[in-house]
Design a protein around this motif. Structure first.
Motif, short mmCIF file in Angstrom:
data_model
loop_
_atom_site.label_atom_id
_atom_site.label_comp_id
_atom_site.label_asym_id
_atom_site.label_seq_id
_atom_site.Cartn_x
_atom_site.Cartn_y
_atom_site.Cartn_z
N TYR A 92 62.34 -18.67 175.63
CA TYR A 92 61.45 -19.60 176.34
C TYR A 92 61.56 -21.00 175.75
O TYR A 92 61.61 -21.16 174.53
CB TYR A 92 60.00 -19.11 176.25
N SER A 131 59.17 -23.37 176.44
CA SER A 131 57.80 -23.77 176.11
C SER A 131 56.83 -22.70 176.59
O SER A 131 57.18 -21.84 177.42
CB SER A 131 57.46 -25.10 176.78
N GLY A 132 55.63 -22.77 176.04
CA GLY A 132 54.60 -21.82 176.44
C GLY A 132 53.24 -22.40 176.09
O GLY A 132 53.14 -23.39 175.37
N HIS A 188 49.69 -21.40 174.36
CA HIS A 188 48.98 -20.39 173.58
C HIS A 188 47.49 -20.60 173.81
O HIS A 188 46.90 -21.57 173.33
CB HIS A 188 49.34 -20.58 172.10
N ILE A 190 51.36 -11.38 177.02
CA ILE A 190 52.06 -12.59 177.45
C ILE A 190 52.22 -12.56 178.96
O ILE A 190 52.35 -11.49 179.56
CB ILE A 190 53.47 -12.75 176.78
N ASP A 201 54.54 -14.15 181.88
CA ASP A 201 55.75 -14.88 182.23
C ASP A 201 55.56 -15.38 183.66
O ASP A 201 55.57 -14.60 184.61
CB ASP A 201 56.97 -13.95 182.13
N SER A 228 62.75 -10.65 177.65
CA SER A 228 61.64 -11.27 176.91
C SER A 228 61.20 -10.47 175.70
O SER A 228 60.73 -11.05 174.72
CB SER A 228 60.43 -11.42 177.83
#
Ligand SMILES: Cc1cc2nc3c(=O)[nH]c(=O)nc-3n(C[C@H](O)[C@H](O)[C@H](O)COP(=O)(O)OP(=O)(O)OC[C@H]3O[C@@H](n4cnc5c(N)ncnc54)[C@H](O)[C@@H]3O)c2cc1C
Length: 240
Positions: free
Chosen positions: A12, A14-15, A17, A116, A118, A162
């Motif tokens: 990934y 970016s993500g 949190h 998580i 996606d 992932s």
């Protein structure tokens, strides 16, 4: 077994949190603890499959294996609520956002510490008591239509990039029906045309989290107390 975010493969860019989000790893146990508390406080649990409701004088009759005569009835049967409601009134305009999940054993080594999501591939992977739970997106269909695993199969393929998953656990496919009303808000409150019948359903994607609030609101309304939040947007009369 160590639980680290390192369990996510470095694919990934970016993500986000979300630090104040909470999750549970066994929803059934939480629901059971609500039931235990209800019983501890003096409530009685009777399991029956109610086929229809009817009115007699000022009472509501529930027809199942046995008949029950009630002063007040709350229809809180999730996606099955209209099946009951239509035996006594017109139903609400409900659609079903069906969702599937499947469980996988944990792999050797690191596992996720939190769910998580996606966004690109529309799956959620959650660490649960039973292992990983992989959840697909929404399928708009009748609640009793045949199972369609297209989305779940795509999710199973995508998730391999992932995270590392163990073997699927036996018979782990599950399908649920999220009951959704046109404005995405649940119907909470008295039936405007059927005295002594109350509605508490239509919680779509969030009923596990918001169900307890609905319980509190119904109790406050039944006891003629001022609800602790503004109730107007939720009142069933918007549909009658
Ligand atoms: C795939 C999926 C993922 C979800 N994820 C989340 C999430 O992450 N967070 C969240 O907050 N919510 C989530 N939800 C939504 C949540 O599960 C529902 O909103 C919630 O279960 C609604 O609670 P409820 O008590 O209104 O109805 P339900 O939980 O559906 O309970 C209804 C009960 O009524 C009983 N019943 C039905 N008909 C009768 C009858 N005729 N006689 C007697 N009993 C009857 C049923 O057996 C059932 O026990 C998800 C739902 C799905 C399908």
């Amino acid at each position: 077994m160590s639980r680290k975010l390192g369990a996510i493969q470095p694919i990934y860019r970016s993500g986000i949190h979300i630090k104040d989000a909470v999750s549970v790893d066994h929803p059934g146990e939480i629901t059971q603890s609500y039931i235990d508390l209800f019983v501890k406080l003096g409530g009685q649990v009777i399991r029956d499959d109610i086929k229809r409701l009817s009115k007699r004088n000022e009472k509501v009759i529930l027809h199942g294996r046995h008949q029950y005569i009630a002063d007040e009835v709350v229809i809180a049967a999730g996606p099955w609520s209209n099946d009951l409601l239509k035996t006594i009134s017109s139903p609400l305009p409900m659609c079903f956002e069906r969702g599937y999940h499947k469980h996988f054993a944990y792999p050797q080594g690191e596992i996720l510490t939190r769910p998580i999501y996606d966004v690109d591939y529309a799956f959620v992977l959650s660490p649960m008591t039973q292992g990983y739970r992989l959840t697909s997106g929404s399928e708009l269909n009748d609640k009793d239509a045949e199972i369609n695993t297209v989305q779940l199969e795509k999710a199973i393929k995508s998730v391999q990039n992932s995270a590392v998953l163990g073997e699927p656990t036996n018979n782990s496919l599950w399908k649920g029906n999220r009951p959704t009303l046109p404005d995405s808000l649940p119907a909470i409150g008295p039936h405007p045309k059927c005295k002594h019948v109350w509605l508490a359903f239509g919680h779509q994607h969030v009923g596990f989290s918001t169900g307890p609030t609905t319980g509190r609101l119904i109790a406050e309304l039944m006891l003629d107390q001022v609800p602790f939040i503004a109730i107007t947007p939720f009142l069933p009369k918007r549909f009658f």
